[in-house]
Structure formats: C-alpha cells, structure tokens
Design a protein around this motif. Sequence first.
Motif, PDB file in Angstrom:
ATOM      1  N   CYS A  20      -9.051   1.857   5.534  1.00  0.00           N
ATOM      2  CA  CYS A  20      -8.526   0.488   5.384  1.00  0.00           C
ATOM      3  C   CYS A  20      -9.126  -0.429   6.455  1.00  0.00           C
ATOM      4  O   CYS A  20      -9.500  -1.572   6.164  1.00  0.00           O
ATOM      5  CB  CYS A  20      -6.999   0.479   5.500  1.00  0.00           C
TER       6      CYS A  20
ATOM      7  N   TYR B  50       1.208  -6.682  -0.007  1.00  0.00           N
ATOM      8  CA  TYR B  50      -0.129  -6.514  -0.594  1.00  0.00           C
ATOM      9  C   TYR B  50      -0.469  -7.690  -1.519  1.00  0.00           C
ATOM     10  O   TYR B  50      -1.620  -8.118  -1.586  1.00  0.00           O
ATOM     11  CB  TYR B  50      -0.225  -5.164  -1.325  1.00  0.00           C
TER      12      TYR B  50
ATOM     13  N   THR C  67       2.394 -10.719   6.562  1.00  0.00           N
ATOM     14  CA  THR C  67       2.683  -9.291   6.282  1.00  0.00           C
ATOM     15  C   THR C  67       3.594  -8.710   7.374  1.00  0.00           C
ATOM     16  O   THR C  67       4.450  -7.872   7.095  1.00  0.00           O
ATOM     17  CB  THR C  67       1.390  -8.455   6.179  1.00  0.00           C
TER      18      THR C  67
ATOM     19  N   PHE D 126      -6.868   1.304  -0.428  1.00  0.00           N
ATOM     20  CA  PHE D 126      -5.560   1.082  -1.069  1.00  0.00           C
ATOM     21  C   PHE D 126      -5.160   2.285  -1.931  1.00  0.00           C
ATOM     22  O   PHE D 126      -3.983   2.631  -2.027  1.00  0.00           O
ATOM     23  CB  PHE D 126      -5.574  -0.198  -1.894  1.00  0.00           C
TER      24      PHE D 126
ATOM     25  N   LEU E 234      -2.182  -2.213   5.946  1.00  0.00           N
ATOM     26  CA  LEU E 234      -2.737  -3.537   5.692  1.00  0.00           C
ATOM     27  C   LEU E 234      -2.580  -4.421   6.930  1.00  0.00           C
ATOM     28  O   LEU E 234      -3.527  -5.071   7.379  1.00  0.00           O
ATOM     29  CB  LEU E 234      -2.003  -4.171   4.496  1.00  0.00           C
TER      30      LEU E 234
ATOM     31  N   LYS F 178       3.955   1.781   4.450  1.00  0.00           N
ATOM     32  CA  LYS F 178       2.666   1.539   3.777  1.00  0.00           C
ATOM     33  C   LYS F 178       2.093   0.169   4.180  1.00  0.00           C
ATOM     34  O   LYS F 178       0.882  -0.052   4.057  1.00  0.00           O
ATOM     35  CB  LYS F 178       2.826   1.581   2.256  1.00  0.00           C
ATOM     36  N   ILE F 179       2.951  -0.738   4.624  1.00  0.00           N
ATOM     37  CA  ILE F 179       2.470  -2.063   5.057  1.00  0.00           C
ATOM     38  C   ILE F 179       1.574  -1.924   6.294  1.00  0.00           C
ATOM     39  O   ILE F 179       0.673  -2.721   6.503  1.00  0.00           O
ATOM     40  CB  ILE F 179       3.665  -3.016   5.341  1.00  0.00           C
TER      41      ILE F 179
END
Lengths: 247, 67
Positions: A192, B25, A94, A21, A43, A39-40
Amino acid sequence: MKTPSLRTLAIATAVLIGAGFALVFFYAPNETDQGFIQKIFYLHVPLAIVALIGFVIGGIHAVRHLRSGDPVHDARSYVSIHTSVIFGVAVLITGAIWAKASWGRWWVWDEPTLVSFLIVFLLYSTYYPLRYAIPDRERQARYASVFAVTAGAFVPLNFMAVRAAESLVHPRTFATAEGGLPPKMWLTFLVCLAGIASLWYILVRFELTAKRTSAQLSRLRRALDGSPPPAAAGVGSRIAPGATTTG
Amino acid sequence: MAAALLAQAPALPLDDAGGYVAAAYIVFVLLLIVYVGIMAAKLARISRELDELAEIAESRERERAGS
C-alpha cells in the motif's frame, strides 16, 4: 538514467494500489484489538507518510532553487507541496473516520500525533496565500522557497518531538514491545505504501508536465501575437517551468 | 478467477466497522476522481488553446501564401 513514461507509471500505480487494496481485504488478518476497523490503517498511514515526505522533498527542491535560481526547481517544490497538501486532506478525513470508529470522536485534541499533523497541514496551507500575495515572479519564487525550506525542516523535527512524547491513546504500530506488525500485515502495508508513493510521484509528474505544456503554449501565443514575455514586464503569478522532468 | 477469489475471501462485515472502513476508502477514491477531473479540465483547456494557436498559425500561412 531514463525516467519511465507517465503511461508506464500510471499502469504501475494502478497495479500497486489494486494489489494493495486486494491484500488489505483478502489477505491481511484482522487486528486483535480493533478488528475490521484497523483496515483504515493501510490507507491512512501510507498517505500520512507520503504527504510528510512530500513536504520534505518540496523543501529539498526549494534549497536547489535558492542555490541555482533555476525556476524548474521552484516548480518542482511548488508541485510537491501542492500534491502533499491534497494528500494531507485525505489523511485528515480518513484519520477522523478512524478516530470516530475507534474512539467515538471525530477529533481528539490532546493526542499529539493528530494535532501535530494538523499544525503541519495548516502551516503548508499558508503557502498558497504567501506565494500568490507577491506579484513579482522572481520574488514570489524566492520567498516561497525560503518558506518551503523552513517548513520542510520543521516536518522531521515535529515528527521526532511527537515520537518522543508519551501517548496512551494513539497506537504505536511499527516498533512496539509486542514486536510490531505480523509479516502478513507488514507485506500488505508495504505494498500500500509503494502504491500511494507511486501515486504521489505520478501526480507530481503529471502536474509538472501540464504546467510545462501550459508555459510552452503561452510562449507560442506570445510569439504569434508578438507581445513581450511577462518576465520582461517583471510581473506574473503563474508557476511556469521552462523544461521539467522530476528527479 | 474473481469468483474463486471471492469464495476464498472472508465475509466483509457490513456493520458499523464496515461502514467506516468503506467511508475511508470511498473518500480516497472520490478525492482521486476530483483531482483527475480537474487535471482533465486543464488538459482540455490546453488542447483548446493549442487548436486556437494552430488555427492562427494556419491563417497566417494562408495570408502569406495569398500575398
């Protein structure tokens, strides 16, 4: 080979996810097209990859269970699928957030990647009612294993079918004509991915340990009460491995 | 160290994009917290059962010693 303890794994997972992260927000550059919203990706994509691989691992344990009849493999298969379904929930949420930010809609029905993941997720959501609808423990484990093998084989087939399908909407990140991800993004993504994979593994180990402890407690209670084990009665719905370590 | 790292870091956008990224997040962290919470509850139940069984075993031991 000695498997690392839960404590060591937990520390390694926390370090990997923390480092991942940190790299996402302080090291990886913003993507040209999508900007900060990309940036998602760091994840969402690792969660999806780990969830899908987890389903396949559940299928592999199910094959072992069908071959050996050992309830430990059934427990591993169940816990792998269970953890992957939880990861699947995170993928869908997400993904919906990313879709809303990028495309202005929470869900796009004509996008094969999204719909195929939803199909896989819904397929595995039926695993629980199927499993717990069968009262006999041995039959329950056998049927659940057959389901896990079939569904586990469907996951890579589904993935290949989606890759083969033409899509103008969903971004292809890893192997594009422009050369894919730049090195900084690759490094961030890999850290990640390692963190999320480690998290999946530790949750599986933790859940298996909890189930084994619970089963041992039940055995102890029965021994103290002098009552017969549920296997003797032929009925039982709980997954209770005798002795487990994930492999 | 943390201050030096933050000074080097680019400013995080707090517009729409920043909100969506934060939401993604936060959802992940919340799911993780819920899961850990459920596991903690299970662990507490196991611990309670273990105490109960230890008590039963000890009372039987005392009965045996008394007879």
